[in-house]
Design a protein around this motif. Structure first.
Motif, PDB file in Angstrom:
ATOM      1  N   LEU A 144       1.939   1.684  -7.128  1.00 24.65           N
ATOM      2  CA  LEU A 144       3.252   2.128  -6.663  1.00 24.65           C
ATOM      3  C   LEU A 144       4.118   2.636  -7.810  1.00 24.65           C
ATOM      4  O   LEU A 144       5.013   3.447  -7.594  1.00 24.65           O
ATOM      5  N   ARG A 190      14.438  -6.657  -6.410  1.00 26.67           N
ATOM      6  CA  ARG A 190      13.583  -7.148  -5.310  1.00 26.67           C
ATOM      7  C   ARG A 190      13.748  -6.256  -4.083  1.00 26.67           C
ATOM      8  O   ARG A 190      12.769  -5.938  -3.409  1.00 26.67           O
ATOM      9  N   LEU A 218      11.771  -3.148  -4.758  1.00 21.42           N
ATOM     10  CA  LEU A 218      10.342  -3.451  -4.695  1.00 21.42           C
ATOM     11  C   LEU A 218       9.889  -3.567  -3.244  1.00 21.42           C
ATOM     12  O   LEU A 218       8.855  -3.008  -2.861  1.00 21.42           O
ATOM     13  N   ASP A 219      10.664  -4.263  -2.434  1.00 28.49           N
ATOM     14  CA  ASP A 219      10.319  -4.418  -1.019  1.00 28.49           C
ATOM     15  C   ASP A 219      10.303  -3.065  -0.309  1.00 28.49           C
ATOM     16  O   ASP A 219       9.458  -2.816   0.544  1.00 28.49           O
ATOM     17  N   THR A 242       7.060  -1.166  -1.069  1.00 30.11           N
ATOM     18  CA  THR A 242       5.815  -1.779  -0.615  1.00 30.11           C
ATOM     19  C   THR A 242       5.521  -1.413   0.832  1.00 30.11           C
ATOM     20  O   THR A 242       6.320  -1.698   1.729  1.00 30.11           O
ATOM     21  N   MET A 281       1.243  -4.835   3.309  1.00 25.80           N
ATOM     22  CA  MET A 281       0.827  -4.998   1.909  1.00 25.80           C
ATOM     23  C   MET A 281       1.833  -5.923   1.220  1.00 25.80           C
ATOM     24  O   MET A 281       2.926  -6.152   1.718  1.00 25.80           O
ATOM     25  N   GLU A 282       1.429  -6.443   0.081  1.00 25.20           N
ATOM     26  CA  GLU A 282       2.367  -7.178  -0.750  1.00 25.20           C
ATOM     27  C   GLU A 282       2.308  -6.604  -2.158  1.00 25.20           C
ATOM     28  O   GLU A 282       1.275  -6.097  -2.592  1.00 25.20           O
ATOM     29  N   ALA A 283       3.437  -6.665  -2.828  1.00 22.62           N
ATOM     30  CA  ALA A 283       3.537  -6.092  -4.165  1.00 22.62           C
ATOM     31  C   ALA A 283       2.990  -7.059  -5.204  1.00 22.62           C
ATOM     32  O   ALA A 283       3.133  -8.272  -5.086  1.00 22.62           O
ATOM     33  N   ARG A 284       2.365  -6.486  -6.215  1.00 25.75           N
ATOM     34  CA  ARG A 284       1.904  -7.248  -7.369  1.00 25.75           C
ATOM     35  C   ARG A 284       2.447  -6.546  -8.610  1.00 25.75           C
ATOM     36  O   ARG A 284       2.310  -5.328  -8.742  1.00 25.75           O
ATOM     37  N   ILE A 311       3.039  -1.739 -11.090  1.00 24.18           N
ATOM     38  CA  ILE A 311       3.363  -2.294  -9.770  1.00 24.18           C
ATOM     39  C   ILE A 311       2.345  -1.724  -8.794  1.00 24.18           C
ATOM     40  O   ILE A 311       2.187  -0.501  -8.688  1.00 24.18           O
ATOM     41  N   SER A 312       1.661  -2.609  -8.099  1.00 17.26           N
ATOM     42  CA  SER A 312       0.657  -2.162  -7.126  1.00 17.26           C
ATOM     43  C   SER A 312       0.870  -2.880  -5.797  1.00 17.26           C
ATOM     44  O   SER A 312       1.533  -3.910  -5.741  1.00 17.26           O
ATOM     45  N   ALA A 313       0.302  -2.306  -4.764  1.00 17.13           N
ATOM     46  CA  ALA A 313       0.346  -2.909  -3.430  1.00 17.13           C
ATOM     47  C   ALA A 313      -1.082  -3.373  -3.100  1.00 17.13           C
ATOM     48  O   ALA A 313      -2.039  -2.606  -3.265  1.00 17.13           O
TER      49      ALA A 313
END
Length: 133
Positions: free
Chosen positions: A3, A95, A98-99, A102, A106-109, A127-129
């Protein structure tokens, strides 16, 4: 899926000058209490502050906002796992951004790498999903 990617270099000598001149005022504006405690416990606090400064800059770049759109310095907090691995904790406007980045389901890492070799400190944030658990 990636992302966002951000990287930053910070001149440790610059942070040394800032810490000498503005000490508490600067650190309280930019760093969370936990970050200040960690940095001050190090043999070279300026190196730790510079790494965290670079990490915050890199993360803001990876979010695609920089420090605007409701993203503030203390929304981005560098912590360490018991193993010593650095991790980035996002709160507030960071946050929210980030949300919004995403995708559904999916969830962000947020992966963080820090390094320093005087006079420079470096950080890379990816930042990845990943599929939600």
């Amino acid at each position: 899926m990636i992302l966002g990617v951000g990287t930053d270099l910070c001149d440790i000598r610059r942070l040394e000058r800032i810490l000498k001149r503005f000490a508490g005022r600067f650190t309280e504006r930019v760093y969370a209490q936990s970050e200040r405690k960690t940095a001050e416990a190090r043999a070279r606090p300026a190196n730790a502050y510079a790494q965290r400064y670079a990490a915050k800059e890199a993360c803001a770049k990876a979010l695609g906002t920089g420090f605007s759109g409701g993203v503030f310095w203390r929304d981005l907090v560098v912590e360490n796992l018991p193993s010593g691995q650095p991790v980035m904790r996002l709160g507030g406007g960071a946050r929210v951004r980030l949300d919004a980045l995403t995708p559904a389901g999916m969830e962000a890492r947020v992966d963080l790498s820090l390094s320093d070799e005087y006079p420079l400190a470096q950080a890379v944030v990816i930042i990845s999903a990943v599929p939600a658990a």
